[in-house]
Write a protein that holds these residues in place. Sequence first.
Motif, mmCIF file in Angstrom:
data_model
loop_
_atom_site.group_PDB
_atom_site.id
_atom_site.type_symbol
_atom_site.label_atom_id
_atom_site.label_comp_id
_atom_site.label_asym_id
_atom_site.label_seq_id
_atom_site.Cartn_x
_atom_site.Cartn_y
_atom_site.Cartn_z
ATOM 1 N N LEU A 172 0.746 -1.179 -0.048
ATOM 2 C CA LEU A 172 0.120 0.091 -0.266
ATOM 3 C C LEU A 172 0.889 1.434 -0.089
ATOM 4 N N PRO A 173 1.877 1.363 1.059
ATOM 5 C CA PRO A 173 2.655 2.743 0.722
ATOM 6 C C PRO A 173 3.603 2.985 -0.584
ATOM 7 N N CYS A 174 3.580 1.568 -1.165
ATOM 8 C CA CYS A 174 4.527 1.532 -2.397
ATOM 9 C C CYS A 174 3.547 2.250 -3.639
ATOM 10 N N TYR A 175 2.304 1.785 -3.445
ATOM 11 C CA TYR A 175 1.216 2.122 -4.441
ATOM 12 C C TYR A 175 1.149 3.733 -4.127
ATOM 13 N N GLU A 198 4.344 5.677 -5.355
ATOM 14 C CA GLU A 198 4.450 5.681 -6.724
ATOM 15 C C GLU A 198 3.359 6.434 -7.483
ATOM 16 N N ALA A 199 2.141 6.807 -7.201
ATOM 17 C CA ALA A 199 1.181 7.229 -7.531
ATOM 18 C C ALA A 199 1.393 8.804 -7.357
ATOM 19 N N VAL A 250 -4.928 10.863 -7.128
ATOM 20 C CA VAL A 250 -4.755 9.582 -6.413
ATOM 21 C C VAL A 250 -5.709 9.229 -5.384
ATOM 22 N N GLY A 251 -6.327 7.806 -5.788
ATOM 23 C CA GLY A 251 -7.474 7.322 -4.782
ATOM 24 C C GLY A 251 -6.977 6.111 -4.397
ATOM 25 N N LEU A 252 -8.392 5.481 -3.813
ATOM 26 C CA LEU A 252 -8.302 4.117 -3.160
ATOM 27 C C LEU A 252 -9.773 3.596 -3.310
ATOM 28 N N GLU A 253 -9.944 2.411 -3.946
ATOM 29 C CA GLU A 253 -11.221 1.867 -3.902
ATOM 30 C C GLU A 253 -11.245 1.095 -2.381
ATOM 31 N N GLY A 254 -11.718 1.836 -1.562
ATOM 32 C CA GLY A 254 -11.863 1.441 -0.119
ATOM 33 C C GLY A 254 -12.899 0.428 0.230
ATOM 34 N N ASP A 255 -12.981 -0.683 0.189
ATOM 35 C CA ASP A 255 -14.087 -1.477 0.452
ATOM 36 C C ASP A 255 -14.631 -1.490 1.706
ATOM 37 N N TYR A 256 -16.042 -1.431 1.672
ATOM 38 C CA TYR A 256 -16.712 -1.338 2.982
ATOM 39 C C TYR A 256 -16.949 -2.744 3.573
ATOM 40 N N ILE A 257 -16.443 -3.137 4.783
ATOM 41 C CA ILE A 257 -16.339 -4.230 5.367
ATOM 42 C C ILE A 257 -17.212 -4.209 6.658
ATOM 43 N N GLU A 258 -18.408 -4.478 6.694
ATOM 44 C CA GLU A 258 -19.158 -4.246 8.332
ATOM 45 C C GLU A 258 -18.239 -4.887 9.290
ATOM 46 N N GLY A 259 -18.112 -4.136 10.392
ATOM 47 C CA GLY A 259 -17.329 -4.723 11.608
ATOM 48 C C GLY A 259 -15.923 -4.435 11.545
ATOM 49 N N TYR A 260 -15.566 -3.780 10.262
ATOM 50 C CA TYR A 260 -13.850 -3.200 10.120
ATOM 51 C C TYR A 260 -13.864 -1.891 10.103
ATOM 52 N N GLU A 261 -14.957 -1.191 10.595
ATOM 53 C CA GLU A 261 -15.084 0.266 10.072
ATOM 54 C C GLU A 261 -13.580 0.979 11.010
ATOM 55 N N THR A 262 -13.129 0.595 11.996
ATOM 56 C CA THR A 262 -12.011 1.097 12.710
ATOM 57 C C THR A 262 -10.645 0.986 11.746
ATOM 58 N N GLU A 263 -10.474 -0.294 11.318
ATOM 59 C CA GLU A 263 -9.477 -0.567 10.223
ATOM 60 C C GLU A 263 -9.469 0.080 8.800
ATOM 61 N N ILE A 264 -10.644 0.142 8.667
ATOM 62 C CA ILE A 264 -10.782 0.783 7.200
ATOM 63 C C ILE A 264 -10.554 2.564 7.385
ATOM 64 N N LYS A 265 -10.982 3.076 8.290
ATOM 65 C CA LYS A 265 -10.801 4.294 8.852
ATOM 66 C C LYS A 265 -9.130 4.693 8.888
ATOM 67 N N ARG A 290 4.098 10.114 -7.169
ATOM 68 C CA ARG A 290 5.479 10.426 -8.094
ATOM 69 C C ARG A 290 4.992 10.847 -9.553
ATOM 70 N N LEU A 291 4.180 9.855 -9.856
ATOM 71 C CA LEU A 291 3.721 9.942 -11.157
ATOM 72 C C LEU A 291 2.790 11.260 -11.403
ATOM 73 N N GLN A 292 2.095 11.562 -10.423
ATOM 74 C CA GLN A 292 1.315 12.701 -10.494
ATOM 75 C C GLN A 292 2.325 13.786 -10.960
ATOM 76 N N GLN A 293 3.390 14.112 -10.023
ATOM 77 C CA GLN A 293 4.312 14.946 -10.367
ATOM 78 C C GLN A 293 4.975 14.913 -11.696
ATOM 79 N N LYS A 294 5.281 13.839 -11.905
ATOM 80 C CA LYS A 294 6.407 13.459 -13.243
ATOM 81 C C LYS A 294 5.648 13.793 -14.517
ATOM 82 N N TYR A 295 4.258 13.669 -14.551
ATOM 83 C CA TYR A 295 3.326 14.007 -15.666
ATOM 84 C C TYR A 295 2.563 15.023 -15.595
#
Length: 270
Positions: A61-64, A67-68, A83-98, A70-75
């Motif tokens: 994740l930190p590598c992604y 890099e993202a 730069v975004g994330l598809e952040g799956d919603y998993i019920e019961g894991y709200e603390t970890e998602i946040k 870095r490419l934003q600046q390069k181009y």
Amino acid sequence: MRIDYHTHHVRCGHASGELEEYVQKGIEIGLVQLGLSDHMPLLHVDPAAYLPGMAMPMEELPCYVEEAFRLQQKYKEQIDIRVGLEGDYIEGYETEIKRIIDAYPWDYVIGSVHFLGEWDITDYRQTDGWKERDAYEVYRQYYNAVIKAAHSGFYDYIGHIDVVKRFGFKPERSVDHLERQALEAVKAAGIAIELNASGLRMPVNEMFPSRRVLAYARELDIPVTIGSDAHQPERLAQYLDLAVDELKAVGFNELATFKQRKRLMVPIGF
């Protein structure tokens, strides 16, 4: 305004192509904005014991992110990368998602529901799960999760809001009221949805969402963005011309874009 806000790359395990290949393809086809939005790492299942290629390993994740940006600046003189994330919603894991969402300076975060418990309803390898369940109950659980995702405050928009239909499994009973309840939750939360064109290459052969759902979103004045959900560079912006036609057909004339978690509406200009 030619944009594509939903893309995936090789780190997620079930896509191909490096991030830079997507950027170069975006420049080639004339995108003004390109959203990089790979999957959040799995939180609720053991990746080693689950099916292969489900999501980005946590250590990547930190590598992604690095890099993202870095490419934003390069181009930056050639294409506007968000730069975004598809952040799956998993019920019961709200603390970890946040925790993941708060850890990085995203331009936007997509709230998508793929899992009901440990069952991924969007994985072609797990379609046998439908045989063990009542289809209406699956839809009810799915839209209940979408409503909770909308109310969580984590997301800038809900991704492929009716993706539960992906493989063509549909209840005999109407689910219109479930779709409407989900959209009403989105409206109440003040967030957007996407018109995800990838459904045209799925068994359902229909965009996410359907025109019926999209029309109700227009009635509620819910902002909409668009994405190809490309998992290969050559599919970047695939069917987005048709997506724009669909938006115009139901009365939309603007697209939602995002920067530093702020929404900016721009005219449709495909």
